[in-house]
Motif scaffolding. Structure first.
Motif, mmCIF file in Angstrom:
data_model
loop_
_atom_site.group_PDB
_atom_site.id
_atom_site.type_symbol
_atom_site.label_atom_id
_atom_site.label_comp_id
_atom_site.label_asym_id
_atom_site.label_seq_id
_atom_site.Cartn_x
_atom_site.Cartn_y
_atom_site.Cartn_z
ATOM 1 N N UNK A 74 -7.091 -0.051 -9.489
ATOM 2 C CA UNK A 74 -8.045 0.159 -8.499
ATOM 3 C C UNK A 74 -8.534 -0.906 -7.606
ATOM 4 N N UNK A 75 -8.486 -2.179 -8.335
ATOM 5 C CA UNK A 75 -8.820 -3.384 -7.476
ATOM 6 C C UNK A 75 -7.740 -3.634 -6.350
ATOM 7 N N UNK A 76 -6.561 -3.403 -6.747
ATOM 8 C CA UNK A 76 -5.624 -3.691 -5.730
ATOM 9 C C UNK A 76 -5.686 -2.698 -4.557
ATOM 10 N N UNK A 77 -5.950 -1.269 -5.005
ATOM 11 C CA UNK A 77 -6.051 -0.336 -3.949
ATOM 12 C C UNK A 77 -7.108 -0.749 -3.046
ATOM 13 N N UNK A 78 -8.323 -1.361 -3.537
ATOM 14 C CA UNK A 78 -9.323 -1.752 -2.665
ATOM 15 C C UNK A 78 -9.056 -2.903 -1.715
ATOM 16 N N UNK A 79 -8.441 -3.905 -2.101
ATOM 17 C CA UNK A 79 -7.819 -4.872 -1.771
ATOM 18 C C UNK A 79 -7.004 -4.621 -0.246
ATOM 19 N N UNK A 80 -6.099 -3.531 -0.912
ATOM 20 C CA UNK A 80 -5.165 -2.990 0.236
ATOM 21 C C UNK A 80 -5.963 -2.236 1.398
#
Length: 396
Positions: A354-360
């Motif tokens: 989920x954190x990677x999706x926020x960054x992307x």
């Protein structure tokens, strides 16, 4: 206490009558006492005047009072010895201590409260809270499913299911149910001044590599190559096998770059697999900067070390592997759960995926403003001990 018929002054007056010449029988008949009582008085008060009798009475009262104080003190000491092995911290523990003193030594509630320094209102208080049976049951189920999770991660899992209770209530129930995870912590040592390198908050900015070892049920050992993204905390690969060479590491990295993209930097220790000619050639061909930490300083590669600790605590120590296929499937399931379901405390209890999706989706700057996780900071070797691939190649 029964009141005496004769005071000390009257007793001395009776004795004086007999000393003046009166017969004992006449004195006893006159005052209505027996001969035995007269001679007891004479043994105790013979030759005394009124002041001596008063002084004797005062000494007897003082002696009785001291005996009472000594008896009470000895009783208190005996009661405290009964509670030597009992922990009296908190109202519940004090209630148990008072109940023990009353049952074992026959003390009154008032006396027991005085000995342990407790308020009688607190001892008599009975909780009016709801039993919360369903919440306790669900908390126990989650704790049994994830035996190495603390109350914070269990709270996140309950919140995902729609539980509206706050973290303080979950913590209270967690303690009352005896679900605390006991963990042995090593002694902290001073590590001196470090020279951190700031890493841009984006996926693939920096990867970390390391091995973790375990064994099958038959006793044969195997190892797992772990690759972690230091920014998103995702486990990019966990490759178990009985033997992993430098060529195998290079091949796994090539496959991973084909799926995810090239990293800005790779960090590892000085293991023979990572310093082999295959890795040096791979790094040069793919133009990937490879950073080696200082020898004997695993804290400089803290992200992968933390991941290895979580894997060992939550998977390897909790599982018995019967073969390589079993280990591969179990590790793959755990890695998937780690990336998509397990709350990560360094990411504000978001999952790494989920954190990677926020960054992307929002970019690094927006994610740092809106997200609760701080911008990642890598901990490499201090200046003067940093080694790169080019330095190793030049050294032969």
């Amino acid at each position: 206490m029964k009141r005496k018929r004769f005071t000390e002054e009257q007793i001395i007056a009776v004795l004086r009558e007999q000393e003046a010449g009166a017969k004992v029988a006449d004195v006893c008949r006159k005052h209505g006492i027996s001969d035995a009582t007269f001679y007891n008085w004479k043994a105790k008060y013979g030759g005394m005047d009124v002041s001596d009798a008063k002084r004797l009475k005062a000494l007897e009262e003082e002696n009785a009072r001291l005996k009472k104080l000594l008896a009470e003190q000895m009783l208190d000491a005996a009661a405290l010895r009964e509670l030597l092995n009992k922990k009296m911290v908190g109202p519940a523990a004090k209630r148990d201590a008072v109940a023990h003193l009353r049952s074992a030594m026959g003390l009154s509630e008032r006396r027991a409260c005085t000995i342990i320094g407790a308020d009688r209102k607190m001892i008599r208080y009975s909780s009016c809270r709801r039993p919360e049976t369903e919440l306790r049951g669900r908390l126990r189920e989650l704790a049994n499913e994830r035996r190495r999770f603390g109350y914070r991660r269990l709270f996140i899992l309950l919140r995902r299911e729609g539980e509206a209770s706050g973290i303080n209530r979950i913590y209270r129930l967690y303690r009352e149910e005896g679900l605390a995870v006991r963990k042995r912590r090593s002694r902290r040592r001073a590590v001196g001044t470090r020279a951190p390198i700031l890493v841009e908050a984006r996926p693939n900015a920096r990867w970390s590599l390391d091995f973790v070892h375990d064994q099958f049920a038959c006793g044969r050992r195997f190892r797992v190559l772990n690759i972690v993204d230091d920014v998103t905390r995702e486990c990019l690969a966990a490759v178990p096998d009985t033997s992993i060479s430098g060529r195998r590491v290079a091949r796994e990295l090539t496959d991973l770059i084909g799926r995810r993209g090239k990293p800005g930097m790779i960090v590892s220790d000085h293991g023979t697999e990572f310093t082999s000619n295959a890795i040096l050639a791979w790094s040069k061909d793919h133009r990937v900067e490879w950073h080696y930490i200082a020898p004997g300083k695993p804290m400089q590669n803290g992200y992968i070390e933390s991941f290895n600790g979580r894997m060992r605590d939550e998977l390897l120590n909790e599982s018995l592997f019967f073969g390589l296929d079993h280990a591969r499937s179990a590790i793959a399931d755990w890695v998937k759960d780690f990336n998509t379901a397990r709350p990560h405390s360094s990411l504000g209890y978001q999952t790494p995926a989920a954190y990677a999706e926020v960054l992307a989706a929002t970019g690094s700057s927006t994610a740092q403003i809106e997200g609760s996780a701080p911008p990642p900071v890598a901990q490499p070797a201090p200046q003067g001990v940093t080694e790169t691939v080019e330095a190793l190649i030049a050294a032969g």
